[in-house]
Enzyme design. Structure first.
Site, short mmCIF file in Angstrom:
data_model
loop_
_atom_site.label_atom_id
_atom_site.label_comp_id
_atom_site.label_asym_id
_atom_site.label_seq_id
_atom_site.Cartn_x
_atom_site.Cartn_y
_atom_site.Cartn_z
CG ASN B 241 -3.06 -3.20 0.90
OD1 ASN B 241 -3.08 -3.90 1.31
ND2 ASN B 241 -1.97 -2.77 0.98
CB CYS B 242 -8.55 -5.11 1.25
SG CYS B 242 -9.42 -3.93 1.36
#
Lengths: 349, 428
Positions: B241-242
Site C-alpha cells: 500500500n501507499c
C-alpha cells in the site's frame, strides 16, 4: 537587553474607580501600572515592564464589545508592546469575558503573546481556553499573589519562544490542544497494559477521550428538482491545471471556487486533481469522475434539474481538520445561498 | 503452532563479493541483488545504496521496508503466495537479520511514499533511522502503468529481502525467542485461569494502491479470518500500500508486529493469547458491515475476554475501527484501541473521523499534523522531486537548499497506528 514592554488590561473595580456603579465607564489608558499591575511589574522583575494599563468597565465592554475592542487596540498599539496581560479575573464572569476577548483580539491583531487568569467556573475559561493560555486561580483576589507569578512565567516563555510545559506544570486551564511527546514505553506495550487492567476491572485511563461531533440533520427532501439550481461541491481536490490557489494535497487550509460556465464536461487538459489521499491515475485521465460535470449537463438538458451553478467549490478532504472544514463550509455556503443555489451535490473520494 | 525466531544482530552493512554475515556485519553483493530485480522486465534499472544510522542521508520516496529473514526449518518459505509457493508458515525455525533492512525507493509509485532521515532532528520519528539499510532505488520501464509498477517494485523488495535473508541461514543467532500458540481447546486448557485475549488486526484494503496481501490474497477480497500469531513472522502478510507515510505498516512492521510481540510477553502471566483475527478496511459500507459483523462473531466464538484493535491509515478506516470496537464489545470482550491522531496543525480539532461510546480506552500514537523542520542532508537516496505532493507536504515545503518544512505525517511510520513507536499525544 532592554526590558520587554507589557500592556495590562483591568476593569473598573481593579483600577480602583468603583464597583458596579462604575461598570459602565468607557475605555481609558494610563501610563505605567494601576492596581494589580504593581504586583505584575514586580513579578516580571528585570525581564519586562508594565508600560501602560488599559481600563474598561465590565458592563460597557459587554454592551459595546466590538467598538470597545477596537478603541482599546488603538490605545495599546501606541505603546508598541511585546506582551499583553489581561486580569486576573478570578470568578468575575463579565470581567472574564472581557479579558478573554481582549487577549484573543490583541494576539490576533498584534501577534504578540498574551495571558489571562481565571477561576475554573468563570465562563470565560470555556469560551477562550482554546484561543489563549488562562492561568487557573482560586475564587477571589486573595489568590492574586499565587496567580501573578504563574502568568509572568508563562507569558515570558511565550515571548522568548521557549517551550511551554503541560497545564499541570505551568498552572493553566487545559486548552483541549493535542500535543506530541515521547512516552517511555511504546504504544503496544501501553495498550496491553491497559487491556489487562480493563479486564481486571481496574481504572484504565484512555489517552484520548472520544470527540463530540456536531451532526447536522438533513434538510427535508426537495420535491421538484426541475426548478432547482444545483451546485457541485467536492473534497476530491479537483482544481484547474497548475493549481492556481495552491490548495494543499492534504491537510487543506483553503478551498477554491472555479468557473465551469459554458463547459460540457471537465477536460483533462484544463483540470487536474491535487488530492493526496487516493490513487489519482483514473481521475487524472477523466476529472468528471470526481466533479461529474458531464452527467450534470445531461440532467440539465433533460430538465431533471433546473440549472447547474456556473462554478464548483473544491478542497482536499484528506487530513483536513474538522475546524478548517467547518470554516470552509460556513464561508462558501453563504455564497451558494446568495447565488440562489437550492441544492448541493457533495462528492468525496 | 510453535516458531523459534533466531535473531542475528547486524551492526554494519558493507558491499562485498558475496552476500553474507560475518561478526555482525552484513556484506552485500550488489550486482546479485540488481540482477534479481532486473528479472522483471517492468524494471528498467536498479541502484543499490547503503544508509547507516547517524549518516547525513535522506531516503525518499520510500515504498516498503523489509527485514531480511529466512526459513531454516518448518513448512513453507518466506512471503508465501507472493514470491514463494502458498504453504502455511509460522512453525519451525526462522532467522532474522535484526538491525538490517531492505528499503525500496526511487521514482514515486503513487503519491503517498515518504521520507526517512538517517540523522538530524527528524530521525527520531522513524525506526529506520536506527537500522543498517540496503536501499534499492528503482527506475521503472518507460510508460509502465502505475499499478504494474507498484507490483513490480513490491515483488522486487520481497525477493531482495528474502535473498539477503538467506545470508543468515547458517549463522548462529545472538538470541532465540520461542513463540507458541496452540489450537484453541489446548490453549484454553493451558492457562484456564487467565483471561482469553485476541488481537484484531485491520489490514489496509481501500484499494487503488491501498492494498495488503495475506498469503498472496488481496485483503479486500477476503472475509475476516483467523491466523496463528507466528504466521505473520514468516511473511504471511505483506504490504502493497501507499497510505499516508506516517501510517504505513511496512512489511517490516508486519514481520515485527508490536502488539503480537507484547501480547506474547504477558502470555501465560496476565493473559492467554489465543490468536489473531484478520480483517480489512474496505470502502463500501456493506463491506464494512459484513467484515465487522464477522469480527464480532469470531470474538464471540473464540470466547475472548479482551481484544486489542489496530488500524492502518486514518479517516475512512476510523469507521471500521469504531464498528469493530462496538461489535467486539457487544460480543462480550473488553476492548483497547491503538491509533494515531489528526486534530489539525493547531491540535484543536477532533482527532478521529468517527467515534462510538464503547471506544473508551484508546492508546494514542501521536498527532500526525505537527509541522517540523528537516535540515538539508549531504546525500539523497532516491529523489526529493515529489516532496511537495506527498502527504504532509505542500507547495513551498521544499526549499532550494534541500531543507523541508512539512507535517510529520510525511515521515515513514512516524505515527504508525499499531503502537510500534513511543510517540504519543496528550491534552494541553
Amino acid at each position: 537587553m532592554s526590558k520587554l514592554r507589557v500592556v495590562h488590561y483591568i476593569n473598573n473595580f481593579f483600577a480602583g474607580i468603583g464597583g458596579e456603579e462604575k461598570a459602565d465607564i468607557a475605555p481609558e489608558v494610563r501610563d505605567g501600572v494601576v492596581g494589580p499591575g504593581l504586583a505584575l511589574n514586580n513579578a516580571f522583575g528585570e525581564e519586562a515592564e508594565v508600560v501602560a494599563t488599559v481600563i474598561c468597565g465590565d458592563s460597557y465592554f459587554g454592551e459595546n464589545t466590538d467598538s470597545a475592542k477596537a478603541e482599546m487596540l488603538e490605545m495599546i498599539k501606541k505603546y508598541s508592546p511585546d506582551i499583553f496581560v489581561a486580569g486576573p479575573a478570578f470568578n468575575a464572569g463579565r470581567y472574564g469575558f472581557a479579558c478573554g476577548e481582549m487577549a484573543k483580539y490583541v494576539e490576533k491583531e498584534l501577534s504578540i503573546p498574551v495571558v489571562s487568569a481565571m477561576y475554573k467556573e468563570n465562563p470565560g475559561v470555556d469560551m477562550f481556553k482554546k484561543d489563549i493560555h488562562i492561568i487557573e486561580t482560586e475564587l477571589s483576589a486573595a489568590d492574586m499573589r499565587n496567580a501573578i507569578p504563574k502568568m509572568t512565567s508563562l507569558v515570558l516563555k511565550l515571548a522568548k519562544g521557549e517551550e511551554v510545559g503541560s497545564p499541570a506544570e505551568e498552572g493553566y486551564h487545559i486548552r483541549g490542544i493535542r500535543v506530541n511527546y515521547f512516552h517511555e514505553r511504546r504504544g503496544s506495550e501501553r495498550g496491553v497494559d491497559l487491556l489487562v487492567k480493563k479486564m481486571k476491572g481496574e481504572l484504565c485511563e484512555t489517552e484520548y477521550p472520544m470527540p463530540v461531533f456536531d451532526r447536522v440533520d438533513p434538510n427535508p427532501a426537495i420535491k421538484d428538482m426541475s426548478k432547482v439550481k444545483v451546485a457541485i461541491v467536492t473534497s476530491g481536490g479537483i482544481v484547474p491545471q497548475g493549481n492556481p490557489d495552491r490548495i494543499e494535497s492534504s491537510s487543506a487550509t483553503k478551498y477554491g471556487i472555479y468557473e465551469i460556465g459554458g463547459m460540457e464536461s471537465l477536460s483533462a487538459d484544463d483540470f487536474m486533481t491535487i488530492h493526496g489521499g487516493y490513487d489519482r491515475a483514473f481521475v487524472t485521465e477523466n476529472p468528471n469522475l470526481v466533479v461529474p460535470l458531464d452527467v450534470m449537463r445531461e440532467m440539465e438538458k433533460e430538465g431533471v434539474i433546473g440549472e447547474l451553478a456556473n462554478y464548483f467549490v473544491t478542497t482536499t478532504g484528506t487530513g483536513t481538520s474538522v475546524g478548517n472544514a467547518k470554516g470552509f463550509g460556513e464561508a462558501f455556503s453563504k455564497k451558494l445561498v446568495e447565488d440562489g443555489v437550492g441544492a448541493v451535490i457533495l462528492t468525496s473520494t | 503452532m510453535l516458531l523459534e525466531l533466531g535473531k542475528i544482530k547486524i551492526t554494519d552493512v558493507q558491499p562485498g563479493d558475496a552476500t553474507k554475515v560475518e561478526n555482525g556485519t552484513l556484506y552485500v553483493n550488489t550486482e546479485e541483488l540488481i540482477n534479481l530485480a532486473l528479472e522483471d522486465d517492468r524494471i528498467k534499472s536498479v541502484k543499490i545504496e547503503f544508509a547507516r544510522p547517524g549518516e547525513s542521508v535522506r531516503i525518499a520516496p520510500v515504498k516498503d521496508v523489509i527485514e531480511p529473514r529466512v526459513k531454516v526449518s518448518g513448512s513453507g518459505a518466506m512471503f508465501p503466495g507472493m514470491i514463494n509457493k502458498v504453504k502455511t508458515v509460522g512453525s519451525g525455525r526462522t532467522h532474522a537479520l535484526v538491525g538490517a533492512n531492505v528499503i525500496t525507493c526511487g521514482k514515486i509509485v503513487g503519491f503517498q511514499e515518504g521520507i526517512i532521515d538517517m540523522s538530524g532532528p527528524t530521525a527520531k520519528y522513524t525506526p529506520f533511522s536506527e537500522t543498517y539499510n540496503v536501499c534499492v532505488v528503482i527506475e521503472p520501464a518507460e510508460g509502465l502503468e502505475t499499478h504494474d509498477y507498484e507490483q513490480a517494485a513490491r515483488l522486487a523488495g520481497l525477493k531482495i529481502g528474502a535473498k539477503v535473508g538467506e545470508a543468515g541461514k547458517e549463522v548462529e543467532p545472538d538470541e532465540v525467542v520461542v513463540y507458541e500458540t496452540k489450537p484453541i481447546a489446548e490453549q484454553t486448557a493451558q492457562y484456564p485461569d487467565l483471561p482469553k485475549v485476541g488481537y484484531i488486526h485491520m489490514l489496509q484494503s481501500q484499494g487503488l494502491l491501498h492494498d495488503t496481501f495475506y498469503y498472496g490474497v488481496d485483503a479486500k477480497q477476503m472475509v475476516p479470518t483467523f491466523m496463528y500469531p507466528t504466521e505473520i513472522m514468516d511473511g504471511a502478510i505483506t504490504s502493497g500500500n501507499c497510505v499516508a507515510p506516517c501510517d504505513k505498516v511496512t512489511t517490516f512492521h508486519h514481520l515485527n508486529n508490536p502488539v503480537i510481540e507484547d501480547l506474547y510477553k504477558r502470555h501465560g502471566k496476565d493473559l492467554n493469547f489465543i490468536g489473531v483475527i484478520l480483517t480489512n478496511e474496505n470502502v463500501f459500507l456493506a463491506d464494512k458491515e459484513r467484515s465487522s459483523d464477522m469480527v464480532g462473531k469470531f470474538v464471540e466464538f473464540l470466547g475472548l475476554d479482551g481484544v486489542i484493535i489496530t488500524e492502518e491509515g486514518y479517516g475512512n478506516p476510523d469507521t471500521d475501527l469504531m464498528m469493530n470496537c462496538k461489535k467486539s464489545t457487544d460480543a462480550g470482550a473488553k476492548v483497547v484501541l491503538i491509533t494515531d491522531e489528526f486534530p489539525g496543525r493547531d491540535g484543536k480539532s477532533q482527532s478521529l473521523a468517527d467515534a462510538v461510546k464503547e471506544a473508551d480506552t484508546l492508546v494514542s500514537c501521536g498527532n500526525g499534523n505537527v509541522i517540523v523542520e528537516f535540515p538539508p542532508m549531504d546525500k539523497i537516496i532516491g529523489t526529493l522531486d515529489y516532496v511537495e505532493t506527498m502527504i504532509g507536504g505542500y507547495e513551498g515545503s521544499l526549499r532550494p537548499d534541500g531543507s523541508i518544512e512539512a507535517e510529520i505525517q510525511i515521515i515513514i511510520a512516524s505515527t504508525i497506528a499499531n503502537g510500534y513507536n513511543t510517540l504519543s499525544a496528550r491534552m494541553y
